[in-house]
Structures are given as structure tokens and as C-alpha cells.
Motif scaffolding. Structure first.
Motif, PDB file in Angstrom:
ATOM      1  N   ARG A   6       0.851  -1.194   0.000  1.00  0.00           N
ATOM      2  CA  ARG A   6       0.000   0.000   0.000  1.00  0.00           C
ATOM      3  C   ARG A   6       0.883   1.240   0.000  1.00  0.00           C
ATOM      4  O   ARG A   6       1.881   1.298   0.719  1.00  0.00           O
ATOM      5  CB  ARG A   6      -0.906   0.033   1.234  1.00  0.00           C
ATOM      6  CG  ARG A   6      -1.809  -1.169   1.398  1.00  0.00           C
ATOM      7  CD  ARG A   6      -2.625  -1.045   2.683  1.00  0.00           C
ATOM      8  NE  ARG A   6      -3.458  -2.209   2.919  1.00  0.00           N
ATOM      9  CZ  ARG A   6      -3.061  -3.295   3.567  1.00  0.00           C
ATOM     10  NH1 ARG A   6      -1.823  -3.365   4.032  1.00  0.00           N
ATOM     11  NH2 ARG A   6      -3.878  -4.312   3.747  1.00  0.00           N
ATOM     12  N   LYS A   7       0.493   2.217  -0.777  1.00  0.00           N
ATOM     13  CA  LYS A   7       1.222   3.478  -0.798  1.00  0.00           C
ATOM     14  C   LYS A   7       0.727   4.363   0.337  1.00  0.00           C
ATOM     15  O   LYS A   7      -0.475   4.523   0.539  1.00  0.00           O
ATOM     16  CB  LYS A   7       1.027   4.189  -2.133  1.00  0.00           C
ATOM     17  CG  LYS A   7       1.878   5.445  -2.287  1.00  0.00           C
ATOM     18  CD  LYS A   7       1.727   6.043  -3.678  1.00  0.00           C
ATOM     19  CE  LYS A   7       2.572   7.305  -3.822  1.00  0.00           C
ATOM     20  NZ  LYS A   7       2.451   7.903  -5.176  1.00  0.00           N
ATOM     21  N   LEU A   8       1.667   4.921   1.105  1.00  0.00           N
ATOM     22  CA  LEU A   8       1.329   5.794   2.219  1.00  0.00           C
ATOM     23  C   LEU A   8       1.586   7.249   1.840  1.00  0.00           C
ATOM     24  O   LEU A   8       2.426   7.543   0.986  1.00  0.00           O
ATOM     25  CB  LEU A   8       2.159   5.434   3.456  1.00  0.00           C
ATOM     26  CG  LEU A   8       1.994   4.014   4.009  1.00  0.00           C
ATOM     27  CD1 LEU A   8       2.908   3.816   5.213  1.00  0.00           C
ATOM     28  CD2 LEU A   8       0.547   3.735   4.390  1.00  0.00           C
ATOM     29  N   THR A   9       0.860   8.129   2.497  1.00  0.00           N
ATOM     30  CA  THR A   9       1.015   9.563   2.254  1.00  0.00           C
ATOM     31  C   THR A   9       1.648  10.221   3.470  1.00  0.00           C
ATOM     32  O   THR A   9       1.081  10.202   4.563  1.00  0.00           O
ATOM     33  CB  THR A   9      -0.347  10.223   1.968  1.00  0.00           C
ATOM     34  OG1 THR A   9      -0.927   9.616   0.811  1.00  0.00           O
ATOM     35  CG2 THR A   9      -0.176  11.713   1.728  1.00  0.00           C
ATOM     36  N   ILE A  10       2.845  10.768   3.277  1.00  0.00           N
ATOM     37  CA  ILE A  10       3.523  11.531   4.330  1.00  0.00           C
ATOM     38  C   ILE A  10       3.941  12.862   3.717  1.00  0.00           C
ATOM     39  O   ILE A  10       4.830  12.913   2.870  1.00  0.00           O
ATOM     40  CB  ILE A  10       4.744  10.785   4.893  1.00  0.00           C
ATOM     41  CG1 ILE A  10       4.317   9.446   5.519  1.00  0.00           C
ATOM     42  CG2 ILE A  10       5.463  11.643   5.928  1.00  0.00           C
ATOM     43  CD1 ILE A  10       5.461   8.653   6.109  1.00  0.00           C
ATOM     44  N   ASP A  11       3.287  13.925   4.133  1.00  0.00           N
ATOM     45  CA  ASP A  11       3.518  15.250   3.557  1.00  0.00           C
ATOM     46  C   ASP A  11       4.704  15.926   4.241  1.00  0.00           C
ATOM     47  O   ASP A  11       4.561  16.871   5.012  1.00  0.00           O
ATOM     48  CB  ASP A  11       2.254  16.104   3.699  1.00  0.00           C
ATOM     49  CG  ASP A  11       2.391  17.453   2.997  1.00  0.00           C
ATOM     50  OD1 ASP A  11       3.268  17.558   2.123  1.00  0.00           O
ATOM     51  OD2 ASP A  11       1.634  18.380   3.333  1.00  0.00           O
ATOM     52  N   PHE A  12       5.892  15.389   3.950  1.00  0.00           N
ATOM     53  CA  PHE A  12       7.108  15.938   4.559  1.00  0.00           C
ATOM     54  C   PHE A  12       8.282  15.420   3.736  1.00  0.00           C
ATOM     55  O   PHE A  12       8.917  14.431   4.094  1.00  0.00           O
ATOM     56  CB  PHE A  12       7.221  15.485   6.016  1.00  0.00           C
ATOM     57  CG  PHE A  12       8.157  16.318   6.849  1.00  0.00           C
ATOM     58  CD1 PHE A  12       7.760  17.553   7.341  1.00  0.00           C
ATOM     59  CD2 PHE A  12       9.424  15.865   7.155  1.00  0.00           C
ATOM     60  CE1 PHE A  12       8.606  18.311   8.128  1.00  0.00           C
ATOM     61  CE2 PHE A  12      10.285  16.610   7.932  1.00  0.00           C
ATOM     62  CZ  PHE A  12       9.873  17.840   8.425  1.00  0.00           C
ATOM     63  N   PRO A  13       8.583  16.048   2.604  1.00  0.00           N
ATOM     64  CA  PRO A  13       9.572  15.499   1.664  1.00  0.00           C
ATOM     65  C   PRO A  13      10.993  15.488   2.218  1.00  0.00           C
ATOM     66  O   PRO A  13      11.360  16.308   3.052  1.00  0.00           O
ATOM     67  CB  PRO A  13       9.460  16.447   0.465  1.00  0.00           C
ATOM     68  CG  PRO A  13       8.944  17.726   1.043  1.00  0.00           C
ATOM     69  CD  PRO A  13       8.026  17.327   2.158  1.00  0.00           C
TER      70      PRO A  13
END
Length: 366
Positions: A78-85
Motif C-alpha cells: 500500500r502506498k502511504l502519504t507523508i507530507d514531509f519530503p
């Protein structure tokens, strides 16, 4: 409202055993479930029952990999979303501490809830992030981060340990740490550590005695000290050692011969309780993996876990960067008895990867 067919207590016992990916969708079933899933007590119970998963961070994406250890093992990506590149990370209880060295930013994230919250500021000097834990002496968990910086004294360089406290939003140096670091070697401390009972544990080597041991970062007392001796031979450059958590309350130890690639897995006989001093830790043999050309365990890129269910004792290793694989794909190896299944992770793209083991959580960030 959905008509209730089961007692609420039984319904909750069933739901805490449902995978978090399904629970996230089940919020829309009814208002009652949506409220239940946000309850801290339910989130803690779900965390205690959740199965660990691998997390892979590539140059551009983050993936969670669950392994189904049934008769014919499979994986789900599953692809996860973490908004912190561009972050380095460590994790505990499903929370991820994110550290952006380039922009001097820090944040905490729960990717399953798609929550990311920036907190405080990074240290004013170069900092190596090692791991995460919490103060277990308090009723409410107070999470902390552990790492180190390099300092110079009389032209000699040494490590100075530092802790970040979520509650006070402040960094704190542990002054006595340089004395400990001078006589030990922790080459892989940044990668080879695990969180258990709120404390951080890692393998280390005593340069004076020639013994391998486990070192503990006690976040309640904010001290670093030896925990227990490892049942390994004296220092041998042909062997790799890695630590993991077994059954959620014990240790497992991987020892691999660099030449033959044979792997021995040991586990602690009893639970590691909070407050244990390590004097009574007993190790027992769990299983042996002796397969020709089996991948070498790499502290930077590889992670493993072991399990013992109705199908037998199982060893699982994730290898995002196998040097023998010129396609640069990542693999999950599942070994059980005569079974050795190699499963490709097809979602990855070219570039560097980093892997960790974590437990998915529905605990919101407050």
C-alpha cells in the motif's frame, strides 16, 4: 443506524483484530464506529493486536508491506502519504518522527491517518537520528527522540547523546554519554535498534572485553547503559548481528555468516518486562536458515521479523537493495521449513531505499 446483532464488548474485540487498512474504511459504516475508532482506549487495544509490517521509503514514495503468513505466504503493498519530503525517520507505536536535515525541520506523522504535524525545530548542529521511545513511568506516554552529535575535546572526536522531548518541545544533552561511547562501538546504531516497553535497544560491541551486548536508552531516567550480553562469539568481521522484536514483548537476534550466508535466529525465552535489568535474560535457538546464495543482511537497507503460528516457525526478510539484483527491485523472503519463497515488490522505482519494521496504528496525533 445499523441494527446491533452482537454485544458491544464482543463487537469491539472483533474490530481490534481487523487490519488497520480495513478499519480506516469502516469509519463510514456508522457514526458509532467512527467514534469508537477515534477513542484512545480502542486505539491502544488495536495497537496491541496489530501485526508488524515493513515500510519502504524510496526517493519519491513510501510503501507499507504486510505479509500474510498463511500456508502460501503473500504480500500486500500500500502506498502511504507523508507530507514531509526528504525526511529521515524513526518510529514507535505507529508514530513516525520525521527529520529534514536540509531545511532544519522536524515533524511527527501517522501515515495511516494521513496526519503530519510539524513540531519545534531541529537541533542547531548536525544530528544523527537513532530512535524513538517514551517515558513509561507516567500514566500518559511522553514520547522522546534519541540521537547523537559529534563533538571535539582536546583534538579528539566523540559522540554526545541528545534527547528531544515532545512534551517540552526541547532538546537535552546527556552529559555522561561521551564516557560510555569511548569504550564501545555502535557502528550500526542509526539502523539497528528497536523500541520495546518505551525504551530503545541496540546491539553494540565492547572494545575492551570483546563481547557483543545490547544497550538500552532508558527514556524514563534518560540514561544510556548496557542491558545484557549477547550469546555471540568474540568479535568476528565475518558475522552480522541484527536485533528485532518477537511477539511484541521479546527480542530476536539474527546472526549471519558473511561467507556462507547461514543465518541463526535466537529469541529470548521470557518476556522483557519494563524495569528488567537484563541480568536474567535467557536466549534459546529459534531456527536456522541455511540456503545457498541467500541474500546478505544489510543494516542500512534490510529488515527482518520472525513468527511462530499454526504453520510453523517463519523467518521473513525484506531486502530493498540486494546487491546481487541488478534490476534494483526489492524482495520479501519467507522461509519456513523447506519453504523459501521470494516475492517481488513491484511498486518500487529506481533509486535508493530504506526499510523499517513498524506496527500500524489508529492513534491520532494530538
Amino acid at each position: 443506524m445499523v441494527q446491533r446483532k452482537l454485544p458491544s464488548e464482543l463487537e469491539e474485540e472483533i474490530l481490534i483484530r481487523v487490519p488497520p487498512s480495513s478499519l480506516a474504511r469502516f469509519r463510514a459504516v456508522c457514526k458509532e464506529w467512527n467514534v469508537l475508532f477515534s477513542d484512545k482506549r480502542f486505539a491502544n487495544n488495536q495497537l496491541a493486536c496489530a501485526r508488524p509490517e515493513f515500510m519502504l521509503q524510496t526517493d519519491s514514495n513510501v510503501f507499507s508491506i504486510s505479509v500474510n503468513l498463511n500456508d502460501d505466504p503473500t504480500i500486500q503493498v500500500r502506498k502511504l502519504t507523508i507530507d514531509f519530503p526528504g525526511f529521515h525517520y524513526c518510529n514507535c507505536d505507529g508514530y513516525f518522527f520525521l527529520y529534514d536535515l536540509l531545511h532544519n525541520r522536524v515533524a511527527v506523522s501517522n501515515p495511516w491517518l494521513r496526519q503530519t504535524k510539524r513540531i519545534g525545530c531541529a537541533l542547531d548542529e548536525p544530528f544523527t537520528l537513532c530512535g524513538m521511545g517514551y517515558d513509561s513511568s507516567r500514566p500518559e506516554k511522553s514520547y522522546k527522540i534519541f540521537g547523537f552529535t559529534y563533538c571535539c575535546l582536546n583534538a579528539l572526536q566523540y559522540k554526545r547523546f541528545v534527547i528531544f522531548d515532545f512534551e517540552t518541545n526541547a532538546w537535552k544533552f546527556i552529559d555522561h554519554a561521551n564516557n560510555l561511547a569511548n569504550s564501545t562501538s555502535e557502528r550500526w546504531w542509526r539502523y539497528n535498534n528497536v523500541s520495546l516497553n518505551g525504551n530503545l535497544f541496540s546491539t553494540a560491541y565492547d572494545c575492551e572485553t570483546g563481547q557483543y551486548f545490547i544497550r538500552i536508552v532508558d527514556f524514563s531516567k534518560e540514561i544510556v547503559k548496557p542491558f545484557c550480553i549477547l550469546p555471540c562469539e568474540k568479535k568476528d568481521s565475518n558475522h552480522t548481528h541484527a536485533l528485532a522484536v518477537y511477539k511484541g514483548d521479546r527480542f530476536s537476534l539474527l546472526e549471519q555468516c558473511y561467507k556462507t550466508r547461514k543465518i541463526e535466529i535466537l529469541v529470548t525465552k521470557k518476556k522483557i518486562s519494563n524495569g528488567d535489568d537484563g541480568d536474567n535474560v535467557v536466549w534459546i535457538k529459534f531456527m536456522t536458515v541455511s540456503i545457498p546464495n541467500f541474500p546478505r543482511f544489510n543494516h542500512t537497507f534490510s529488515r527482518y521479523m520472525v513468527d511462530n503460528n499454526i504453520y510453523g516457525k517463519t523467518f521473513v526478510m525484506c531486502c530493498p537493495d540486494d546487491p546481487d539484483d541488478k534490476t534494483r527491485r526489492a524482495w520479501v523472503y519467507v522461509v519456513r521449513g523447506d519453504l523459501c519463497k521470494k516475492i517481488s515488490i513491484d511498486h518500487l522505482v529506481d533509486g535508493s531505499c530504506r526499510c523499517c519494521v513498524y506496527v500500524p496504528s489508529l492513534m491520532p496525533i494530538t
